[in-house]
Scaffold this active site. Sequence first.
Site, PDB file in Angstrom:
ATOM      1  N   CYS B 334      -0.311  -3.359   5.006  1.00  0.00           N
ATOM      2  CA  CYS B 334      -0.658  -3.347   3.574  1.00  0.00           C
ATOM      3  C   CYS B 334      -0.801  -4.733   2.949  1.00  0.00           C
ATOM      4  O   CYS B 334      -1.812  -4.994   2.294  1.00  0.00           O
ATOM      5  CB  CYS B 334       0.335  -2.534   2.765  1.00  0.00           C
ATOM      6  SG  CYS B 334       1.356  -1.414   3.686  1.00  0.00           S
ATOM      7  N   ARG B 363       7.782  -2.992  15.158  1.00  0.00           N
ATOM      8  CA  ARG B 363       8.994  -2.640  14.432  1.00  0.00           C
ATOM      9  C   ARG B 363      10.174  -2.645  15.392  1.00  0.00           C
ATOM     10  O   ARG B 363      10.079  -2.135  16.516  1.00  0.00           O
ATOM     11  CB  ARG B 363       8.856  -1.262  13.773  1.00  0.00           C
ATOM     12  CG  ARG B 363       7.788  -1.288  12.698  1.00  0.00           C
ATOM     13  CD  ARG B 363       7.638   0.045  12.011  1.00  0.00           C
ATOM     14  NE  ARG B 363       6.482   0.016  11.132  1.00  0.00           N
ATOM     15  CZ  ARG B 363       5.965   1.077  10.537  1.00  0.00           C
ATOM     16  NH1 ARG B 363       6.522   2.256  10.725  1.00  0.00           N
ATOM     17  NH2 ARG B 363       4.920   0.963   9.748  1.00  0.00           N
ATOM     18  N   GLN B 381      -1.626   1.260  14.253  1.00  0.00           N
ATOM     19  CA  GLN B 381      -1.900   2.296  13.261  1.00  0.00           C
ATOM     20  C   GLN B 381      -3.399   2.384  13.029  1.00  0.00           C
ATOM     21  O   GLN B 381      -4.072   1.365  12.959  1.00  0.00           O
ATOM     22  CB  GLN B 381      -1.241   1.925  11.944  1.00  0.00           C
ATOM     23  CG  GLN B 381       0.268   1.942  11.992  1.00  0.00           C
ATOM     24  CD  GLN B 381       0.862   1.625  10.631  1.00  0.00           C
ATOM     25  OE1 GLN B 381       0.528   0.603  10.045  1.00  0.00           O
ATOM     26  NE2 GLN B 381       1.734   2.479  10.155  1.00  0.00           N
ATOM     27  N   ASP B 383      -5.049   2.614  10.380  1.00  0.00           N
ATOM     28  CA  ASP B 383      -4.608   2.436   9.012  1.00  0.00           C
ATOM     29  C   ASP B 383      -5.802   2.264   8.060  1.00  0.00           C
ATOM     30  O   ASP B 383      -6.852   1.790   8.455  1.00  0.00           O
ATOM     31  CB  ASP B 383      -3.770   1.163   8.979  1.00  0.00           C
ATOM     32  CG  ASP B 383      -2.722   1.184   7.881  1.00  0.00           C
ATOM     33  OD1 ASP B 383      -2.675   2.167   7.138  1.00  0.00           O
ATOM     34  OD2 ASP B 383      -1.958   0.214   7.790  1.00  0.00           O
ATOM     35  N   HIS B 385      -6.411   1.464   3.571  1.00  0.00           N
ATOM     36  CA  HIS B 385      -5.936   1.420   2.192  1.00  0.00           C
ATOM     37  C   HIS B 385      -7.123   1.615   1.272  1.00  0.00           C
ATOM     38  O   HIS B 385      -8.148   0.969   1.439  1.00  0.00           O
ATOM     39  CB  HIS B 385      -5.240   0.091   1.916  1.00  0.00           C
ATOM     40  CG  HIS B 385      -3.960  -0.029   2.673  1.00  0.00           C
ATOM     41  ND1 HIS B 385      -3.885  -0.596   3.922  1.00  0.00           N
ATOM     42  CD2 HIS B 385      -2.694   0.402   2.381  1.00  0.00           C
ATOM     43  CE1 HIS B 385      -2.641  -0.524   4.364  1.00  0.00           C
ATOM     44  NE2 HIS B 385      -1.899   0.078   3.464  1.00  0.00           N
ATOM     45  N   LYS B 469       3.153  12.253  -0.893  1.00  0.00           N
ATOM     46  CA  LYS B 469       2.334  12.181   0.313  1.00  0.00           C
ATOM     47  C   LYS B 469       2.092  13.540   0.936  1.00  0.00           C
ATOM     48  O   LYS B 469       2.801  14.510   0.656  1.00  0.00           O
ATOM     49  CB  LYS B 469       2.988  11.272   1.346  1.00  0.00           C
ATOM     50  CG  LYS B 469       4.332  11.810   1.854  1.00  0.00           C
ATOM     51  CD  LYS B 469       4.855  10.990   3.021  1.00  0.00           C
ATOM     52  CE  LYS B 469       6.202  11.536   3.477  1.00  0.00           C
ATOM     53  NZ  LYS B 469       6.671  10.947   4.729  1.00  0.00           N
ATOM     54  N   HIS B 515      -2.332   4.673   0.899  1.00  0.00           N
ATOM     55  CA  HIS B 515      -2.192   4.344   2.320  1.00  0.00           C
ATOM     56  C   HIS B 515      -2.589   5.600   3.086  1.00  0.00           C
ATOM     57  O   HIS B 515      -2.177   6.684   2.696  1.00  0.00           O
ATOM     58  CB  HIS B 515      -0.741   4.101   2.755  1.00  0.00           C
ATOM     59  CG  HIS B 515       0.024   3.110   1.966  1.00  0.00           C
ATOM     60  ND1 HIS B 515       0.176   1.817   2.369  1.00  0.00           N
ATOM     61  CD2 HIS B 515       0.709   3.227   0.813  1.00  0.00           C
ATOM     62  CE1 HIS B 515       0.947   1.182   1.489  1.00  0.00           C
ATOM     63  NE2 HIS B 515       1.286   2.009   0.542  1.00  0.00           N
TER      64      HIS B 515
END
Lengths: 640, 640
Positions: B334, B363, B381, B383, B385, B469, B515
Amino acid sequence: MVEISLNTGVRKEVPAGTPFMALLEELPEEMRRDAVAVKVNGRIFDLRQAVTDGGEVEIVTGGSEEALDILGHSTAHLMALAVMELFGDVKFAIGPSIEDGFYYDFLLERTFTPEDVAAIEKRMRTLRDEGNLEFVREDMPKDEAIKLFTGLGQTFKVELLNDLEAETVSIYRLGGFTDLCSGPHVPDIKMVRAFKLLSTAGAYWRGDEKREMLQRIYGTAFFSEEDLSKDLTRREEAKRRDHRILGPQLGLFDIKEEAGGGLVFWYPKGYILREIIETYWKAEHRKAGYDVILTPHIARSELWKASGHYEYYRENMYIIQGEGQELVLKPMNCPAHILIYKSKLHSYRDLPVRYAELGTVYRNERSGTLHGLLRVRGFTQDDAHIFCTPEQLLEEVESCFEFAHQLLTSFGFDNYKVELSVHDPDQMEKYAGTEEDWQKAEASLLAAIEKRDIPFRKIIGEAVFYGPKIDLKLIDAIGRGWQATTIQFDFNLPRRFDIVYVTSEGKREYVYMIHRALLGSLERFIGTLTEHYAGEFPMWLAPVQAILLPIGLEHHDYVRSCLEKVRAAGIRAEADLREEKIGYRIREAELQKIPYMLVAGSKEMEEGTFDVRSKARGRLGAKKIDEIIAELVDEIDTKA
Amino acid sequence: MVEISLNTGVRKEVPAGTPFMALLEELPEEMRRDAVAVKVNGRIFDLRQAVTDGGEVEIVTGGSEEALDILGHSTAHLMALAVMELFGDVKFAIGPSIEDGFYYDFLLERTFTPEDVAAIEKRMRTLRDEGNLEFVREDMPKDEAIKLFTGLGQTFKVELLNDLEAETVSIYRLGGFTDLCSGPHVPDIKMVRAFKLLSTAGAYWRGDEKREMLQRIYGTAFFSEEDLSKDLTRREEAKRRDHRILGPQLGLFDIKEEAGGGLVFWYPKGYILREIIETYWKAEHRKAGYDVILTPHIARSELWKASGHYEYYRENMYIIQGEGQELVLKPMNCPAHILIYKSKLHSYRDLPVRYAELGTVYRNERSGTLHGLLRVRGFTQDDAHIFCTPEQLLEEVESCFEFAHQLLTSFGFDNYKVELSVHDPDQMEKYAGTEEDWQKAEASLLAAIEKRDIPFRKIIGEAVFYGPKIDLKLIDAIGRGWQATTIQFDFNLPRRFDIVYVTSEGKREYVYMIHRALLGSLERFIGTLTEHYAGEFPMWLAPVQAILLPIGLEHHDYVRSCLEKVRAAGIRAEADLREEKIGYRIREAELQKIPYMLVAGSKEMEEGTFDVRSKARGRLGAKKIDEIIAELVDEIDTKA
């Protein structure tokens, strides 16, 4: 008495202690005037320095690269003198000549303005023309030099001296300016004929963020006004091509200081460009018999201890304290490839094994060394490791070299320099591997170069401890060199990791291991490409290949339906449907360096055509949409 | 007296303190026998526990998930008792029920053998059938419990108690075994009808590498032998599909402990699979109006301080000490996307801006939680945005949801569970953003789900503090659920990073930020895919789509020329030209789960055919090579 043979053909005996200058006395005036220094056994000396040993003496003249180095460095001293005279209380850091001119770093309270720089330049000319100045060299014991510079308040020089291991050092005086300097300098200050101060910048002392921030002035110097003028034009041209400007301007990439220096953000268009290169690279590698893999960015320290990087490369590695274990952000991909190789026992029948990876690595480079995409902290090597038998060596090296040539030329680089770095046979003790390994490896590298019949430079003793290598430097559109390909042997890692294969006799032998990167890194290569093409990429690489521009609102539907057709043909096309004047939108498309603009008004709409403007070839007139598509697709497919 | 209404329809008044068991007395024998526990206001109670408040009481019966949880946990206690009786000096750690059964962790000197496990299982049955055992619950002050477990030498329990903040705790006794346990348990030990101990494993106390290594025994338990038998069959099937076995076996991927846990190495074939998914994913995202970008893996701590991750997520982040600055190995993408968004000022006309990245994040997960590709430390990910205006919200969320559906079904997942996590209106103070923001966002999520008309679970209070979410859980070929899509609002980061756009009135407003990850992560998704297909991927995903097998040496040239043709059609094909018997090579190709085997002997060579064997459809007989190519290409193109 020592015997000297000059490269002009003259041989003479002179007493040791004779200045080199004296050797030139019998030469014609013209040659003498052009002499800048001499080179004895590869080392350069000032004309003021004294002959000590006999041998070949080569005169370094104005035309050579070495002479320009000397001139630049001399001009830096002249600049330092001018700064001292104009601004008084200045501490001098270092003032080297660099590939592209020279600089000097100063510590003073005042911040240089453009007017200051103009005044410095003016004072330099006055000093040159009217100052009766001469470079005077003096050798002295280190202690004495420390006393001297301490007295002058030149603390940076004192720090440098303290770090020097020599017992004797040399200083140069020019008028009131005294510098710690190994020289050489031009024999006559009048030789500083054509120069220009270019810019100022901040720079940390020793490139260290924790030390003093200095002010740097960059300059350039030549032996003639004509050369200077050419250089300034080249600099203008280079500025126009600067990838650091073009990157954000064309929506390609940028570096964000908030996130950290040397870390590249790929914008949508830049990522398209990168992806085209990656896709092409992977396809070509698979065709060439490579297996493409992907390995993690972090690994336990133990792996880097096994490879030796932890011991010898540690200060460049980013180290992480994980849960009960230390991890390393990989600075190279080799250990990971080795782990995959070692996941089974290989027979000679399996070899060569060629693992290729677009492997993103991170190296802790000093912030002072960072430069756009060319010198970064995070970069993606187009890496591969070849594991082979001695019998396969020659073919593998030749293939690598051919592959590099093919890849580089397909990107429009037809011209490159080749360097072959080999071992120094007198220092065999410092190398990994056997003498026989090295000879075999170097012979294969040499054979690969000679097969292509191109000039190269062989540098004895330049090989790193683990193996010999070939480097290729690309020559770009305006003649600059850029590091790209490396093909490098490794006699170290096979032993450290016990990387073996089973021979036809059933014995286990170490593999021959080759590291190679053809483009070098994607970041540096794309930086290079951007400058080479000044952002005007060939069709197959252009992120946006064509833009469709309706003149008025009434042409929008026509443009939209054609856009679909163009895209369906696999062309990366956009339409600019904003309600701006057509002239404005054309100018914007030009600034974005889009290869083709397709403009449609009522006439074009009726005829099913577009007015075609090519960035490279100018206005091509009206063409049917199908014809345009066919031409564009052809241009893309042929990588023209 | 409190008023109770049972979900059987009965309403009654009973004195507070009445055991729930007593409420069942009037129910028919059959129903009573089936009751495992009760649920009051969402909380589950033991039938032995006492009624305190009035309200709805739901009977939890054997068919429900909750009943299985209770049964598993009760079986774990029985196992602990058996272990205690058989091996004496044992320290008990924890023994929870898990999604897939139960386990208990023990510390003892002896290492459990398979014979031990069989003996434990046998003792459990004896205890159940002949032990006259009953679960007895006791509530006591924490201090007293500490004294009790200290006396028993159960140091792990004491440690747990010391960490507990409650004043009163509950213990359960079963025969001689006493456990710190909040319950509930089955009302009758005879309910532990059908169970099996499955395996043993090592596990660190509290998943912490630095603490004691314990021995874990896994088991599974059901209310009927039939259910147990089904479960065991499913487990066999799951073992056959285990991606951790198939990964290295099929040359797809592996994890290498030398490099560190939870870090995936992509082998050549796995990388092809991954690349197909990535390429498809990027193409679909560009079609859907996303811009694909790429951002660095490290960034300065300051960026993570600005985002709040440094404060709230620090223990999961890998932190690096760089040159004079601290860096973070990104745990999410992000902040980097935000920096790109903020590289210019956006007008409402530019929105929505949709940045997509296959962003590799790291992580610091505890080693005990790692599991193949499903739970890793480094993952990519898929991912994106989305930055949009309030007006665009609904359409954006609907598009995301539709896009997820399209993408998941194209990979063969037709079935998934939907969860909607919303805020708790009574605790508005703990959330970022305004009540209005939340209502708007939740309404759009709900509308997106309802448009598809599929069942979903709405969980009040389950939203994280920064936004509501939707989560999608894939259901695989054997009915297991796998986390995939998340579509998540964020009312926190726009405020922290001042992410704005200029409205049509020229005002600056915060964007709405979404997200979303559709596949989740490439690692987990490919792990899931591998298990879903048991490694027999559909044609478009199979790393090797066809293998050509010549029966004898005399058919090699024919096979080689056909291989070229097949490859030219874009089919990923190989030929097995080893001098091994054809039967052996066919078996190997079968083990490699290659979709098509094309076998050629003399007859086929003469006729220009191959004998076609499809992994999915069996032997298809002789077909002309062109026909085969056409069929295969069609199967690939249609993603059949």
